[in-house]
Scaffold this active site. Structure first.
Site, PDB file in Angstrom:
ATOM      1  N   MET A 180      41.107  42.856  27.241  1.00  0.00           N
ATOM      2  CA  MET A 180      40.767  44.255  27.497  1.00  0.00           C
ATOM      3  C   MET A 180      40.976  44.642  28.948  1.00  0.00           C
ATOM      4  O   MET A 180      41.055  45.815  29.268  1.00  0.00           O
ATOM      5  CB  MET A 180      39.311  44.540  27.111  1.00  0.00           C
ATOM      6  CG  MET A 180      39.066  44.579  25.615  1.00  0.00           C
ATOM      7  SD  MET A 180      37.333  44.841  25.248  1.00  0.00           S
ATOM      8  CE  MET A 180      37.031  46.429  26.045  1.00  0.00           C
ATOM      9  N   VAL A 230      38.937  41.319  35.637  1.00  0.00           N
ATOM     10  CA  VAL A 230      37.645  41.404  36.319  1.00  0.00           C
ATOM     11  C   VAL A 230      37.856  41.080  37.792  1.00  0.00           C
ATOM     12  O   VAL A 230      38.417  40.034  38.138  1.00  0.00           O
ATOM     13  CB  VAL A 230      36.608  40.448  35.693  1.00  0.00           C
ATOM     14  CG1 VAL A 230      35.273  40.565  36.439  1.00  0.00           C
ATOM     15  CG2 VAL A 230      36.421  40.762  34.227  1.00  0.00           C
ATOM     16  N   LYS A 274      35.016  45.301  35.927  1.00  0.00           N
ATOM     17  CA  LYS A 274      36.021  45.144  34.876  1.00  0.00           C
ATOM     18  C   LYS A 274      36.918  46.369  34.875  1.00  0.00           C
ATOM     19  O   LYS A 274      36.454  47.491  34.702  1.00  0.00           O
ATOM     20  CB  LYS A 274      35.379  44.957  33.506  1.00  0.00           C
ATOM     21  CG  LYS A 274      36.408  44.794  32.381  1.00  0.00           C
ATOM     22  CD  LYS A 274      35.767  44.625  31.017  1.00  0.00           C
ATOM     23  CE  LYS A 274      35.278  43.218  30.810  1.00  0.00           C
ATOM     24  NZ  LYS A 274      34.845  42.986  29.397  1.00  0.00           N
ATOM     25  N   ASP A 316      29.736  38.170  19.224  1.00  0.00           N
ATOM     26  CA  ASP A 316      30.768  37.234  19.685  1.00  0.00           C
ATOM     27  C   ASP A 316      30.156  36.158  20.575  1.00  0.00           C
ATOM     28  O   ASP A 316      30.625  35.915  21.687  1.00  0.00           O
ATOM     29  CB  ASP A 316      31.880  37.978  20.428  1.00  0.00           C
ATOM     30  CG  ASP A 316      33.142  37.124  20.600  1.00  0.00           C
ATOM     31  OD1 ASP A 316      33.336  36.188  19.794  1.00  0.00           O
ATOM     32  OD2 ASP A 316      33.919  37.395  21.535  1.00  0.00           O
TER      33      ASP A 316
END
Length: 346
Positions: A1, A4, A19, A117
């Site tokens: 995604m 960082v 992020k 997750d």
């Protein structure tokens, strides 16, 4: 995604982790908006949780239309990297991580957050600084909060195959009970050196084993064995809540009522030092900043059944210290009897 970055908050004078969404350039507007919404969603969900053993989210910043998630910076290594170094973690250290992260997850569940997750890569352990050894749960990127709307179609599997609960592997929506299974599978991996469904490069085969609840029986989990099997019950309704799992871990490894001695405190070995795998360079093996001795682990006596309450046993019988007095009394009584016999003969 995204990537960082380590950054410095000049206003509050502290390091933070940010992020950044990898560029959405070249995506159509619908895809770009979906990625932006994921970052904003992660911030909204994680911001509901404040706990010593969870990475804090401070803010979401929009820059040139792109969201940046501002989070607590924890200089650390994740448990997956630790396992690459040492293969398996000691029982007493896994019990500490288990109780601490379970406490954070119990708090998350109480405010309606399902992580979805949980795996070794999402558990961080500080490897330097004043809180070296502190365990924290991270990455709420696919979490859901109570009342969240989702456009996921039925049958879509969410999570990491090696840690999937059977019901999720079969296409059901994850619940708090699903988190309990995934966390049990994560602790299993720390102790056994492999996930409960084994190591297989074929993801489809791993998902099939998960759907059939084909767990490899644990061999190295010691006093945590029954707790892990309870957490990984195939039927969700038979699993403990996350708070109950936390208490089972504490009781099995340290005894009842030991939460304050374990939760909120960095990991330490049984002799109070920082675990070598958890610290960088010279910090390994030093006394922990929280070096109060750990509660003595319980060990069931030989022949005890699984349901036998744990008990402590002294190394010596309690009456051993009175042995010299008992011998002296015995000799005195014997002498009196001999004298009585001699007097009777006269």
């Amino acid at each position: 995604m995204g990537a960082v970055w380590l950054a410095h908050d000049r206003l509050l004078d502290r390091d933070v982790a940010i992020k950044q969404v990898l560029t959405t350039e070249g995506l159509d507007e619908a895809e770009a908006n979906e990625i932006r919404e994921r970052i904003l969603h992660e911030g909204r969900v994680a911001a509901k949780l404040s706990h010593d053993h969870a990475i804090a989210v401070y803010d979401v910043v929009l820059e040139a239309g792109e969201p940046w998630l501002v989070m607590e910076h924890l200089p650390s290594r994740n448990v997956a990297r630790a396992l690459a170094l040492v293969e398996r973690l000691p029982e007493i250290e896994v019990a500490q991580i288990g109780a601490q992260v379970a406490d954070a997850l119990a708090t998350a569940h109480a405010v309606g957050i399902v992580h979805r997750d949980i795996k070794p890569g999402n558990i961080l352990v500080a490897d330097r600084g004043d809180i070296v050894g502190m365990a924290k749960l991270s990455d709420f990127g696919i979490s859901r909060g109570a009342g969240d709307l989702t456009d996921e179609p039925d049958g879509v599997i969410t999570g990491t195959p090696a840690y999937l609960p059977p019901e999720v592997a079969r296409g059901m929506k994850p619940t708090e009970a699903s988190d309990v299974f995934s966390f049990g599978a994560t602790l299993y991996t720390m102790l056994e050196g492999q996930p409960p469904f084994g190591l297989d490069e074929d993801t489809d085969e791993t998902v099939r084993r998960a759907a059939m609840a084909q767990i490899i029986p644990p061999e190295r989990s010691g006093v945590l064995t029954q707790t892990l099997l309870h957490m990984m019950e195939p039927a969700p309704q038979r699993r403990p809540t996350m708070a109950e799992a936390r208490d089972e871990i504490l009781t099995a490894a340290f005894g009842p009522g030991t939460g304050p001695q374990i939760i909120g405190i960095p990991l330490r070995t049984e002799d109070g030092t920082i675990p070598a795998w958890a610290a960088r360079n010279s910090a390994a093996g030093l006394r922990s900043p929280h070096s109060a001795p750990l509660p003595r682990p319980y060990r069931a006596p030989a022949g005890a059944t699984a349901g036998t309450p744990p008990r402590r046993f002294n190394a010596q019988p309690a009456q051993a210290s009175n042995a010299p007095l008992a011998i002296a009394v015995g000799l005195l009584i014997g002498l009196i009897i001999i004298i009585a016999v001699i007097v009777a003969m006269i």
